[in-house]
Design an enzyme around this catalytic site. Structure first.
Site, PDB file in Angstrom:
ATOM      1  N   THR A   1      -5.100   7.846  -4.813  1.00 18.68           N
ATOM      2  CA  THR A   1      -5.249   7.854  -3.351  1.00 18.68           C
ATOM      3  C   THR A   1      -4.303   8.888  -2.732  1.00 18.68           C
ATOM      4  O   THR A   1      -4.690   9.616  -1.811  1.00 18.68           O
ATOM      5  CB  THR A   1      -4.977   6.447  -2.778  1.00 18.68           C
ATOM      6  OG1 THR A   1      -5.952   5.567  -3.331  1.00 18.68           O
ATOM      7  CG2 THR A   1      -5.098   6.403  -1.269  1.00 18.68           C
TER       8      THR A   1
ATOM      9  N   GLU B   1       0.832  -1.218   0.000  1.00 17.30           N
ATOM     10  CA  GLU B   1       0.000   0.000   0.000  1.00 17.30           C
ATOM     11  C   GLU B   1       0.860   1.259   0.000  1.00 17.30           C
ATOM     12  O   GLU B   1       0.526   2.260  -0.620  1.00 17.30           O
ATOM     13  CB  GLU B   1      -0.925   0.039   1.227  1.00 17.30           C
ATOM     14  CG  GLU B   1      -2.091  -0.911   1.187  1.00 17.30           C
ATOM     15  CD  GLU B   1      -3.099  -0.560   0.112  1.00 17.30           C
ATOM     16  OE1 GLU B   1      -2.705  -0.378  -1.049  1.00 17.30           O
ATOM     17  OE2 GLU B   1      -4.299  -0.502   0.428  1.00 17.30           O
TER      18      GLU B   1
HETATM   19  N1  HSE Z   1      -8.372   4.976   4.055  1.00 18.83           N
HETATM   20  C1  HSE Z   1      -7.785   5.197   2.769  1.00 18.83           C
HETATM   21  C2  HSE Z   1      -8.134   6.597   2.308  1.00 18.83           C
HETATM   22  C3  HSE Z   1      -8.326   4.168   1.816  1.00 18.83           C
HETATM   23  O1  HSE Z   1      -9.311   6.960   2.406  1.00 18.83           O
HETATM   24  O2  HSE Z   1      -7.254   7.325   1.847  1.00 18.83           O
HETATM   25  C4  HSE Z   1      -7.778   4.266   0.445  1.00 18.83           C
HETATM   26  O3  HSE Z   1      -8.348   3.212  -0.318  1.00 18.83           O
END
Ligand code: HSE
Length: 306
Positions: free
Chosen positions: A180, A128
């Site tokens: 993201t 990630e």
């Molecule tokens: N919790 C993370 C965000 C998830 O919202 O940035 C990304 O898939």
């Protein structure tokens, strides 16, 4: 055993009010990864899809996750990964998490299971980090454990799988790109205490709703006063698809992870299909490509081909 095929499900992170601390697994779609032991040491990655993702292990989410695992085990062989992605990268339903989770689960099996699920989540968070710059576990944990998971702490990891009632999930994926890393960079670093109190109430209500199988409580807890107001500008007609979904009978929903996908929860399949239809009616009016799915929350995480 020298070779294994692993199916890793898409996931919905945040679950509206639980930014970085909650997620659930979907029944479909799943990434399919084949992991083989090979004589040559190191990691070799072969793409069996058209996404053209990097194959250098340190730049690839599977490679990064497996490298983290291999630092904690001594082996005199290597691994080949054949990556067949069915979850579109950048869709907001845990594409990178699924690949990373599949590979560490598969490699752990081939090594005779030296690691716990908690360790596997920890290794996969390194994948990630390659994808988004942050080692958040809210897609990986439900992908590996299945069902709904709470991440009480990301560092050190403390994951709590919880039960939930059967629910249907309508997903819409507008074909736009939301990275993201960018969707994280736009968030404020500080929140108002009054907003934090509202958010804590909703997170607590959502957890209680899942555990008590109380659909109404789940529905009224699906409210985010901190992240959604900022990120929703990234998603075409967000307010309209949400209000039409609620009119169609959805319990609630919001941005899936960092978007651009949006998810809506429903108690039964006919409602989930009506929600899908109401979203399609909004998006058909826009000059926008999109995909929709209706699926369920999966109580099972990564699956190994028997
Ligand atoms: N919790 C993370 C965000 C998830 O919202 O940035 C990304 O898939």
């Amino acid at each position: 055993m020298n070779e294994i095929k692993v199916f890793a499900p898409a996931t919905v992170a945040n679950v509206v009010c639980g930014f970085d601390i909650m997620g659930f697994a979907l029944q479909e779609p799943c990434d399919v990864m084949t992991i083989k032991k090979i004589k040559e040491k190191g990691i070799s990655i072969i793409n069996a899809d058209n996404y053209n993702l990097p194959t250098a292990p340190e730049k690839n989410v599977c490679g990064g996750a497996l490298l983290a695992m291999l630092k904690e085990v001594e082996i005199d062989f290597g691994f080949e990964i054949i990556s067949e992605k069915k979850i579109k990268p950048g869709s907001g339903i845990g594409s990178s998490a699924a690949s990373a989770a599949a590979v560490v689960v598969g490699a752990n099996e081939l090594l005779g299971r030296p690691f716990s699920k908690m360790d596997l989540v920890r290794f996969a968070t390194y994948g990630e980090e390659i994808a988004s710059g942050a080692r958040h576990a809210d897609n990986i944990a439900p992908c590996i454990f299945g069902g709904v998971t709470i991440i009480r702490s990301n560092h050190p990891l403390d994951i709590i799988p919880i039960t939930c009632p059967d629910m249907f999930v309508t997903i819409v994926h507008p074909q736009i790109e939301v990275k993201t890393a960018d969707a994280r960079a736009m968030l404020k670093k500080e929140v108002l205490l009054t907003d934090a109190v509202t958010q804590w109430g909703n997170v607590a209500g959502l957890v209680a709703g899942f555990l008590q199988k109380d659909y109404d409580l789940i529905g009224r807890s699906l409210c985010d006063v901190i992240i959604e107001p900022i990120r929703s500008v990234l998603i075409p007609s967000f307010a309209e698809i949400k209000s039409k979904s609620m009119q169609a009978g959805a319990l609630g929903g919001g941005i899936s992870g960092s978007g651009p996908s949006v998810f809506m929860l429903s108690k039964d399949k006919p409602t989930a299909l009506r929600v899908e239809q109401s979203i399609c009616e909004v998006y058909d009016k826009l000059d926008l490509e999109y995909n929709t799915y209706v699926t369920t929350i999966s109580h099972e995480g990564v699956r190994i081909q028997p």
